[in-house]
Scaffold this motif. Structure first.
Motif, mmCIF file in Angstrom:
data_model
loop_
_atom_site.group_PDB
_atom_site.id
_atom_site.type_symbol
_atom_site.label_atom_id
_atom_site.label_comp_id
_atom_site.label_asym_id
_atom_site.label_seq_id
_atom_site.Cartn_x
_atom_site.Cartn_y
_atom_site.Cartn_z
ATOM 1 N N THR A 39 -2.976 -44.043 -80.836
ATOM 2 C CA THR A 39 -3.821 -45.231 -80.666
ATOM 3 C C THR A 39 -3.835 -45.565 -79.182
ATOM 4 O O THR A 39 -2.780 -45.772 -78.591
ATOM 5 N N HIS A 40 -5.030 -45.578 -78.595
ATOM 6 C CA HIS A 40 -5.115 -45.695 -77.136
ATOM 7 C C HIS A 40 -5.554 -47.086 -76.674
ATOM 8 O O HIS A 40 -6.141 -47.844 -77.446
ATOM 9 N N VAL A 41 -5.281 -47.352 -75.419
ATOM 10 C CA VAL A 41 -5.795 -48.563 -74.771
ATOM 11 C C VAL A 41 -6.761 -48.090 -73.688
ATOM 12 O O VAL A 41 -6.350 -47.445 -72.725
ATOM 13 N N GLY A 42 -8.038 -48.403 -73.855
ATOM 14 C CA GLY A 42 -9.035 -47.916 -72.899
ATOM 15 C C GLY A 42 -9.684 -49.015 -72.092
ATOM 16 O O GLY A 42 -10.518 -48.741 -71.235
ATOM 17 N N CYS A 43 -9.339 -50.276 -72.374
ATOM 18 C CA CYS A 43 -9.961 -51.371 -71.640
ATOM 19 C C CYS A 43 -9.067 -52.605 -71.780
ATOM 20 O O CYS A 43 -8.091 -52.581 -72.522
ATOM 21 N N ASP A 44 -9.431 -53.664 -71.081
ATOM 22 C CA ASP A 44 -8.726 -54.928 -71.334
ATOM 23 C C ASP A 44 -9.731 -56.021 -71.667
ATOM 24 O O ASP A 44 -9.512 -57.183 -71.399
ATOM 25 N N THR A 45 -10.846 -55.577 -72.257
ATOM 26 C CA THR A 45 -11.920 -56.527 -72.579
ATOM 27 C C THR A 45 -12.372 -56.416 -74.035
ATOM 28 O O THR A 45 -13.420 -56.944 -74.395
ATOM 29 N N SER A 46 -11.626 -55.692 -74.862
ATOM 30 C CA SER A 46 -11.962 -55.518 -76.291
ATOM 31 C C SER A 46 -13.301 -54.842 -76.502
ATOM 32 O O SER A 46 -13.994 -55.113 -77.482
ATOM 33 N N GLN A 47 -13.671 -53.959 -75.597
ATOM 34 C CA GLN A 47 -14.997 -53.335 -75.700
ATOM 35 C C GLN A 47 -14.975 -51.872 -76.091
ATOM 36 O O GLN A 47 -15.955 -51.372 -76.630
ATOM 37 N N CYS A 48 -13.873 -51.137 -75.803
ATOM 38 C CA CYS A 48 -13.971 -49.673 -75.847
ATOM 39 C C CYS A 48 -13.727 -49.062 -77.223
ATOM 40 O O CYS A 48 -14.227 -47.981 -77.519
ATOM 41 N N GLY A 49 -12.918 -49.689 -78.058
ATOM 42 C CA GLY A 49 -12.673 -49.160 -79.403
ATOM 43 C C GLY A 49 -11.643 -48.033 -79.467
ATOM 44 O O GLY A 49 -11.403 -47.477 -80.545
ATOM 45 N N ALA A 50 -11.015 -47.688 -78.348
ATOM 46 C CA ALA A 50 -10.017 -46.609 -78.364
ATOM 47 C C ALA A 50 -8.778 -46.991 -79.181
ATOM 48 O O ALA A 50 -7.971 -46.144 -79.534
ATOM 49 N N CYS A 51 -8.657 -48.279 -79.466
ATOM 50 C CA CYS A 51 -7.459 -48.808 -80.129
ATOM 51 C C CYS A 51 -7.659 -49.063 -81.628
ATOM 52 O O CYS A 51 -6.819 -49.698 -82.254
ATOM 53 N N VAL A 52 -8.765 -48.575 -82.197
ATOM 54 C CA VAL A 52 -9.069 -48.921 -83.601
ATOM 55 C C VAL A 52 -8.052 -48.293 -84.551
ATOM 56 O O VAL A 52 -7.744 -47.093 -84.469
#
Ligand code: FES
Ligand code: FES
Length: 161
Positions: A36-49
Motif C-alpha cells: 500500500t503506497h503513499v503517492g501524495c499528501d492531498t488524497s488525490q492519487c489513490g496509491a493507498c487504496v
C-alpha cells in the motif's frame, strides 16, 4: 494513544497507536504491508487504496483508530493459495502497469468497482470510476483494458463440476 484491533488479510492484529496515526501508516510502518503506497499528501492519487469491510477506501484519509473493529484487505491479501486474483492476473496479462507504483491502489479500486457492477463494465464507466487513481506514467489505456478483461472473466458463470 489508542488501542486498536482489526483483521488484516484474514489475520487478527492488535496495536497501540497515536490517535493521529493514519491507516496507511499503520499498515506500512506497523504491519510491514508496504504494498500500500503513499503517492501524495492531498488524497488525490489513490496509491493507498485498500478495502475496509469490503469497500475501497483511501487509507490516507482514515485514521487507524477509525478502522478498529473492521476487516481490512490490502494488495498482499488478494492472491489466494499461490494464485493471483483475477484482477491481478488481468493487469499482468494486459500490461496494466509500468513503474507499478499506482498498481496496488488501481487493483484494489478495480476489485471494488467490479463488485459494484455485477452486470459488467464499459470503458467509459471504468475511466470515470478510476478518476481517483492517478498513474503518473499515464498508462491508462492498458489499465482500462485490464479492468474490462477482469470484469468479463469474473462475470462468467463458473463451469459446473
Ligand atoms: Fe492516499 Fe494519495 S496517498 S490518495
Ligand atoms: Fe507508474 Fe502507474 S504504473 S504510476
Amino acid at each position: 494513544m489508542a488501542d486498536i484491533s482489526m483483521v488484516i488479510n484474514g489475520r487478527e492484529v492488535r496495536g497501540s497507536v497515536e490517535d493521529r496515526t493514519l491507516l496507511v501508516h499503520f499498515l506500512r510502518e506497523h504491519q510491514g504491508l508496504t504494498g500500500t503506497h503513499v503517492g501524495c499528501d492531498t488524497s488525490q492519487c489513490g496509491a493507498c487504496v485498500v478495502h475496509v469491510d469490503g469497500k475501497a477506501v483511501k487509507s490516507c484519509t482514515m485514521l487507524a483508530a477509525q478502522a478498529s473493529g473492521s476487516e481490512v484487505t490490502t494488495i498482499e491479501g488478494l492472491a489466494k493459495d499461490g494464485h493471483l486474483h483475477p484482477v491481478q492476473a488481468a493487469f499482468k496479462e494486459h500490461h496494466g502497469l509500468q513503474c507499478g507504483f499506482c498498481t496496488p491502489g488501481m487493483i484494489m479500486a478495480a476489485v471494488d468497482m467490479i463488485r459494484r457492477y455485477p452486470g459488467g463494465l464499459d470503458e467509459k464507466t471504468v475511466r470515470a470510476e478510476l478518476e481517483g487513481n492517478i498513474c503518473r506514467c499515464t498508462g491508462y489505456h492498458n489499465i482500462v483494458k485490464a479492468v474490462l478483461a477482469a470484469s468479463e472473466a469474473m462475470s462468467k458463470p463458473a463451469v459446473a463440476a
